[in-house]
Write a protein that holds these residues in place. Structure first.
Motif, PDB file in Angstrom:
ATOM      1  N   LEU A  33      -5.960  10.433  11.142  1.00  0.00           N
ATOM      2  CA  LEU A  33      -4.447  10.438  10.824  1.00  0.00           C
ATOM      3  C   LEU A  33      -4.028   8.973  10.306  1.00  0.00           C
ATOM      4  O   LEU A  33      -3.231   8.899   9.094  1.00  0.00           O
ATOM      5  N   VAL A  34      -4.324   7.935  10.761  1.00  0.00           N
ATOM      6  CA  VAL A  34      -3.802   6.636  10.209  1.00  0.00           C
ATOM      7  C   VAL A  34      -4.437   6.385   8.833  1.00  0.00           C
ATOM      8  O   VAL A  34      -3.794   5.863   7.885  1.00  0.00           O
ATOM      9  N   GLN A  35      -5.739   6.650   8.771  1.00  0.00           N
ATOM     10  CA  GLN A  35      -6.298   6.609   7.308  1.00  0.00           C
ATOM     11  C   GLN A  35      -5.615   7.297   6.297  1.00  0.00           C
ATOM     12  O   GLN A  35      -5.285   6.879   5.302  1.00  0.00           O
ATOM     13  N   ASP A  36      -5.437   8.449   6.565  1.00  0.00           N
ATOM     14  CA  ASP A  36      -4.742   9.537   5.602  1.00  0.00           C
ATOM     15  C   ASP A  36      -3.223   9.170   5.429  1.00  0.00           C
ATOM     16  O   ASP A  36      -2.682   9.248   4.057  1.00  0.00           O
ATOM     17  N   THR A  37      -2.618   8.639   6.242  1.00  0.00           N
ATOM     18  CA  THR A  37      -1.128   8.115   6.061  1.00  0.00           C
ATOM     19  C   THR A  37      -1.309   6.882   5.210  1.00  0.00           C
ATOM     20  O   THR A  37      -0.370   6.663   4.322  1.00  0.00           O
ATOM     21  N   ALA A  38      -2.171   5.989   5.580  1.00  0.00           N
ATOM     22  CA  ALA A  38      -2.159   4.988   4.882  1.00  0.00           C
ATOM     23  C   ALA A  38      -2.540   5.012   3.475  1.00  0.00           C
ATOM     24  O   ALA A  38      -2.025   4.578   2.704  1.00  0.00           O
ATOM     25  N   LEU A  39      -3.850   5.791   3.174  1.00  0.00           N
ATOM     26  CA  LEU A  39      -3.994   6.211   1.914  1.00  0.00           C
ATOM     27  C   LEU A  39      -2.942   6.796   1.111  1.00  0.00           C
ATOM     28  O   LEU A  39      -2.835   6.731  -0.031  1.00  0.00           O
ATOM     29  N   GLY A  40      -1.970   7.374   1.713  1.00  0.00           N
ATOM     30  CA  GLY A  40      -0.981   7.954   0.885  1.00  0.00           C
ATOM     31  C   GLY A  40       0.151   7.656   1.038  1.00  0.00           C
ATOM     32  O   GLY A  40       1.277   8.098   0.203  1.00  0.00           O
ATOM     33  N   SER A  41       0.339   6.345   1.358  1.00  0.00           N
ATOM     34  CA  SER A  41       1.495   5.358   1.014  1.00  0.00           C
ATOM     35  C   SER A  41       1.205   4.150   0.540  1.00  0.00           C
ATOM     36  O   SER A  41       0.646   3.195   1.276  1.00  0.00           O
ATOM     37  N   ALA A  42       1.606   3.872  -0.836  1.00  0.00           N
ATOM     38  CA  ALA A  42       1.469   2.761  -1.368  1.00  0.00           C
ATOM     39  C   ALA A  42       2.134   1.631  -0.641  1.00  0.00           C
ATOM     40  O   ALA A  42       1.619   0.468  -0.497  1.00  0.00           O
ATOM     41  N   ASP A  43       3.351   1.891  -0.164  1.00  0.00           N
ATOM     42  CA  ASP A  43       4.233   0.866   0.543  1.00  0.00           C
ATOM     43  C   ASP A  43       3.369   0.584   2.064  1.00  0.00           C
ATOM     44  O   ASP A  43       3.345  -0.921   2.021  1.00  0.00           O
ATOM     45  N   LEU A  44       2.909   1.304   2.917  1.00  0.00           N
ATOM     46  CA  LEU A  44       2.236   0.853   3.932  1.00  0.00           C
ATOM     47  C   LEU A  44       0.929   0.220   3.550  1.00  0.00           C
ATOM     48  O   LEU A  44       0.703  -0.871   4.145  1.00  0.00           O
ATOM     49  N   LEU A  45       0.345   0.535   2.684  1.00  0.00           N
ATOM     50  CA  LEU A  45      -0.901  -0.095   2.019  1.00  0.00           C
ATOM     51  C   LEU A  45      -0.380  -1.648   1.949  1.00  0.00           C
ATOM     52  O   LEU A  45      -1.196  -2.755   2.143  1.00  0.00           O
TER      53      LEU A  45
END
Length: 122
Positions: A33-45
């Motif tokens: 969940l964390v990995q998918d969310t991070a990869l899907g959000s340039a801002d979070l990355l």
């Protein structure tokens, strides 16, 4: 994807604790969940990778996004540890390494099938 030596160490340590607490599958799902969310959000990355963003802000960001969504306290504690140790940029590698370790322990082997003919579901 070959995980770095550091990522594998973190993944192995997390796997040992998750095994001891009998929550390997749940922690694995939390990591995905964390990995998918991070990869899907340039801002979070960008926030996670930015060296000038204080760890308190990174930690608060992760807690705000995931506290209600993660099923295991161990997963929350692990995210905190990554931020404090400044290893949050390895989150993707750690998640992949964790899954590889879990699969190996369960006897699951990844294979790739190549065929000269189209395969059917039958």
């Amino acid at each position: 994807m070959a995980a770095s030596r550091i990522a594998r160490r973190y993944a192995a340590a997390l796997y040992r604790v998750a095994t001891r607490e009998n929550v390997v599958a749940l922690v694995g799902a939390d990591l995905r969940l964390v990995q998918d969310t991070a990869l899907g959000s340039a801002d979070l990355l960008a926030v996670l990778k930015a060296p000038l963003v204080p760890f308190e802000r990174k930690r608060a960001t992760l807690h705000g996004l995931f506290d209600a969504r993660l099923t295991q306290n161990l997963s929350r504690q692990f995210l905190d540890l990554l931020v404090v140790k400044e290893r949050e940029e390895l989150l993707g590698e750690i998640g992949s390494a964790f899954q590889e370790i879990a699969d190996a322990d369960a006897g699951i082997i990844a294979v790739e099938v190549r065929s000269a003919r189209s395969l059917t579901d039958d």
